[in-house]
Design a protein around this motif. Structure first.
Motif, PDB file in Angstrom:
ATOM      1  N   ARG A   1      44.595 -29.080  43.665  1.00 36.01           N
ATOM      2  CA  ARG A   1      43.824 -27.900  44.055  1.00 36.01           C
ATOM      3  C   ARG A   1      43.462 -27.054  42.835  1.00 36.01           C
ATOM      4  NH1 ARG A   1      42.684 -25.547  48.719  1.00 36.01           N
ATOM      5  NH2 ARG A   1      44.062 -27.024  49.796  1.00 36.01           N
TER       6      ARG A   1
ATOM      7  N   ASP B   1      40.596 -39.463  50.005  1.00 42.45           N
ATOM      8  CA  ASP B   1      40.134 -38.535  51.042  1.00 42.45           C
ATOM      9  C   ASP B   1      40.557 -37.101  50.743  1.00 42.45           C
ATOM     10  OD1 ASP B   1      38.951 -40.601  52.389  1.00 42.45           O
ATOM     11  OD2 ASP B   1      40.601 -40.885  53.820  1.00 42.45           O
ATOM     12  N   ALA B   2      41.752 -36.937  50.206  1.00 43.44           N
ATOM     13  CA  ALA B   2      42.250 -35.587  49.929  1.00 43.44           C
ATOM     14  C   ALA B   2      41.422 -34.898  48.854  1.00 43.44           C
ATOM     15  CB  ALA B   2      43.718 -35.651  49.517  1.00 43.44           C
TER      16      ALA B   2
ATOM     17  N   ARG C   1      38.327 -35.536  48.077  1.00 44.57           N
ATOM     18  CA  ARG C   1      37.018 -35.263  48.667  1.00 44.57           C
ATOM     19  C   ARG C   1      37.053 -33.986  49.498  1.00 44.57           C
ATOM     20  NH1 ARG C   1      36.737 -39.535  51.215  1.00 44.57           N
ATOM     21  NH2 ARG C   1      35.615 -40.884  49.761  1.00 44.57           N
ATOM     22  N   GLU C   2      38.102 -33.806  50.281  1.00 45.08           N
ATOM     23  CA  GLU C   2      38.221 -32.600  51.114  1.00 45.08           C
ATOM     24  C   GLU C   2      38.394 -31.354  50.266  1.00 45.08           C
ATOM     25  OE1 GLU C   2      37.680 -32.261  54.376  1.00 45.08           O
ATOM     26  OE2 GLU C   2      37.063 -34.364  54.220  1.00 45.08           O
TER      27      GLU C   2
ATOM     28  N   LYS D   1      35.010 -30.374  49.023  1.00 47.47           N
ATOM     29  CA  LYS D   1      34.222 -29.758  50.095  1.00 47.47           C
ATOM     30  C   LYS D   1      34.635 -28.306  50.303  1.00 47.47           C
ATOM     31  CE  LYS D   1      33.430 -33.970  52.848  1.00 47.47           C
ATOM     32  NZ  LYS D   1      33.701 -34.639  54.152  1.00 47.47           N
ATOM     33  N   GLU D   2      35.946 -28.083  50.393  1.00 52.57           N
ATOM     34  CA  GLU D   2      36.464 -26.730  50.620  1.00 52.57           C
ATOM     35  C   GLU D   2      36.084 -25.789  49.477  1.00 52.57           C
ATOM     36  OE1 GLU D   2      40.664 -27.063  51.112  1.00 52.57           O
ATOM     37  OE2 GLU D   2      40.510 -28.416  52.846  1.00 52.57           O
TER      38      GLU D   2
END
Length: 337
Positions: A242, A271-272, A274-275, A278-279
């Motif tokens: 993050r 996937d993590a 990518r999310e 996006k966030e």
């Protein structure tokens, strides 16, 4: 050269010079976006090129010939044009191509940019945002690559990072090393690299990576910027994924960017990650899948736009020189997704 290789070369050259390959490309790839991935562009015979990771470096002459090939066979577009289509609006010209660079090497500004300007071609630089503030001449990532190429030094580095010797035969080995180093303060990571090889950081005495003035020169000339993570750690393997994403975003915003794009560092994604992107508000993300993108599929490929790493090696050259027929066979037949 073997007989079979010589025959293939003659056939390839004949098909290209006759125009057959070009006609086939214009028909097959009319509605396919090609995204090229470059890293470094350096003068032939220079010490910098000699010390570079050659798989990811072009000679200036080779880059010139490649751009001439691109201008002959494609309509070169910028990120803004691609984003409009991803957003479901507008169109791209036939056989569109986007030129991208990774990392933030100073030679992108010094040597690649003048060649792009001569031809009026747009390009996008994906910046590992940390590099702007680093003070030392040799980028730690470049030094780490050199250490990993030396078996004795590599074993010392693995030990210092708490990684087993068996790690060197596992998939993603170098990416995991990069992630561990990237998670350290710069002084600590440089100390670890120095202890593995006391000379490696001293072999480069001129700054390798862009500074703030270089970036202003790039953008003042109309070229685009995106992110490549912050520390150049693979986001999926980062100590703090993050923070890696948010630090990159913060620096890009400070550079005045409103529409955020990114290419996955080391081409690693999950996937993590990518999310997280996006966030964080990233709108277009590129990976390292060596395919073409069907223009009609771009909206669903928003976070997975494929890019093709283009090397200056046996796939694209003959006797060390870029050969258009080899470029054509390297690029034109790529799978379209």
């Amino acid at each position: 050269m073997s007989l079979s290789s010589a025959i293939k070369s003659v056939i390839r050259t004949t098909l290209y010079r006759s125009g057959v390959l070009g006609v086939w490309h214009r028909h097959r790839n009319k509605r396919a976006l090609t995204v090229l991935m470059f890293h470094r562009v350096l003068p032939a015979g220079s010490e910098a090129l000699a010390y570079s990771e050659r798989e990811f470096a072009f000679s200036v002459e080779g880059f010139q010939k490649t751009l001439d090939f691109v201008a002959r066979h494609y309509n070169v577009v910028d990120l803004a044009q691609v984003k409009v289509v991803i957003d479901g609006q507008g169109h791209l010209p036939d056989c569109p191509l986007l030129i991208t660079f990774d990392d933030g090497w100073r030679d992108t500004v010094d040597y690649a940019m003048p060649e792009l300007k001569k031809r009026g071609l747009p390009a996008l630089l994906f910046l590992a945002t940390e590099v702007v503030d680093l003070k030392h001449a040799r980028w730690w990532q470049d030094a780490a690559v050199a250490v990993l190429a030396n078996p004795q030094a590599a074993s010392k580095l693995l030990e210092a990072l708490g990684m087993s010797a068996e790690a060197s035969i596992q998939n993603g080995y170098s990416q995991h090393v990069a992630a561990r180093l990237a998670g350290m303060p710069d002084a600590q990571r440089r100390l670890v690299i120095h202890q593995a090889d006391p000379q490696v950081l001293k072999k480069i005495d001129e700054r390798q990576m862009v500074n703030a003035d270089d970036l202003r020169q790039w953008t003042d000339n109309g070229f685009e910027l995106g992110g490549h993570g912050h520390s150049h750690s693979p986001i999926a393997y980062a100590t703090d994924p993050r923070a890696e994403v948010l630090d990159c975003r913060r620096h890009l915003r400070a550079l005045g960017l409103e529409d955020l794009s990114l290419s996955y560092p080391h081409g690693v994604k999950n996937d993590a990650s990518r999310e997280l992107l996006k966030e964080a508000g990233f709108e277009v993300v590129f990976d390292s899948t060596p395919c073409l993108a069907n223009v009609s599929n771009l909206p669903r490929l928003r976070f997975d736009v494929p890019r093709i790493h283009l090397p200056e090696n046996g796939w694209t050259t003959c006797n060390g020189r870029i050969v258009p027929a080899r470029l054509a066979m390297y690029l034109f037949p790529r799978a379209v997704i």
